[in-house]
Design an enzyme around this catalytic site. Sequence first.
Site, PDB file in Angstrom:
ATOM      1  N   LYS A 177       0.637  -1.126  -0.195  1.00 27.70           N
ATOM      2  CA  LYS A 177       0.059   0.018   0.471  1.00 27.70           C
ATOM      3  C   LYS A 177       0.914   0.997   0.106  1.00 27.70           C
ATOM      4  O   LYS A 177       1.411   1.739   0.981  1.00 27.70           O
ATOM      5  CB  LYS A 177      -0.910  -0.161   1.442  1.00 27.70           C
ATOM      6  CG  LYS A 177      -1.438   1.379   1.588  1.00 27.70           C
ATOM      7  CD  LYS A 177      -2.324   0.805   2.758  1.00 27.70           C
ATOM      8  CE  LYS A 177      -3.256   2.808   2.568  1.00 27.70           C
ATOM      9  NZ  LYS A 177      -4.427   2.209   3.519  1.00 27.70           N
ATOM     10  N   LYS A 230      -2.265  -1.862  -3.913  1.00 21.03           N
ATOM     11  CA  LYS A 230      -3.136  -0.698  -3.995  1.00 21.03           C
ATOM     12  C   LYS A 230      -1.545   0.693  -3.866  1.00 21.03           C
ATOM     13  O   LYS A 230      -1.178   1.001  -3.290  1.00 21.03           O
ATOM     14  CB  LYS A 230      -3.584  -0.671  -2.771  1.00 21.03           C
ATOM     15  CG  LYS A 230      -4.721   0.622  -2.516  1.00 21.03           C
ATOM     16  CD  LYS A 230      -4.998   0.455  -1.323  1.00 21.03           C
ATOM     17  CE  LYS A 230      -5.375   1.611  -0.419  1.00 21.03           C
ATOM     18  NZ  LYS A 230      -6.281   2.202   1.198  1.00 21.03           N
TER      19      LYS A 230
END
Length: 311
Positions: A177, A230
């Site tokens: 992330k 992500k």
Amino acid sequence: MNNGFKLSSLIYPVFVTPGKGRREAVSSMPGIYKTSPDVLVKEAGRLRKLGIEKVLLFGSSDDKDECGSSAYKYGNIVAQSVRSLKKRFPKLTVMTDVCLCAYTSHSHCGIIKPGFPVSISKEPTLSALAKMAVSHAEAGADYVAPSAMADKQVRVIRRILDKEGYRDTKIMGYSAKFASQFYGPFRNIADSAPKSGDRRQYQLDFTDKKRALLEVKKDIDEGADIVMVKPALSYLDIIRDVKNKFDCKLAAYNVSGEYSMVKAGSRAGYWDERKMVFEIITAIRRAGADIIITYHAPDIAKWVRGKMWGL
Ligand code: PBG
């Protein structure tokens, strides 16, 4: 035209807000609503009819404190929503975001130490995340998805779930992330933009590809059932690298900023929204994602049903 796409490989993020009978539009994300748990159950009926099989639940709080305690107190908003959803739609796969940022007064993803610069207090954060995960599992969540980027969060959550008898509850790790501008519209919904500092000490530096792969490996070793990259669109190379390197179910999160850009462009008449979304979803799949978390899911489902998906 076939892009190898299946509706069952989409996850639709949904936002719950305290109260009853509430359904509020989100200005930063056209087409997205925050709903109270009772309204969410009605919305889920509509989603089921469209063919959506999986949702990822995000909570929020009107009672924020330093420790984010409304995230894990008994009967918290996410647990309450999971319980109602699973009761009404036992076959719906319910996944829950496990992070403190929507519940802390400072809006950081963990419990922070006093003073500057902002730094996360490791043990209290892990213990809060563990409690939060257990409360979701107890309510019937199929997956918990830790997104706080706290070191060892997957391991700690796996251990406590097993210990408390939730062996069947799976974990989707937000493994790679990145600290990204693309989360802007989401933070506006969750009211979770950090009040001071930013998230660069715990989210990944987007210039550092090596670290992303290490984080994925760590999550797999700690027991994640699904790993995630992500955001998705600016990180297709990372998705491909993870896919080539690891034999694990891989999700990509087509995040709020990516969604809002598409919506803004469509409204301005810059492109055909359906064709644009088809191109984007195809690209993310082609990069190697098995699962795509996307706010476009209901639109895609409508296009698929109307045989309007593809070109
Ligand atoms: C919570 C969380 C965020 C997103 C998902 N979980 C925000 C953040 O890390 O700042 C972003 C999702 C999106 O932008 O669609 N940590």
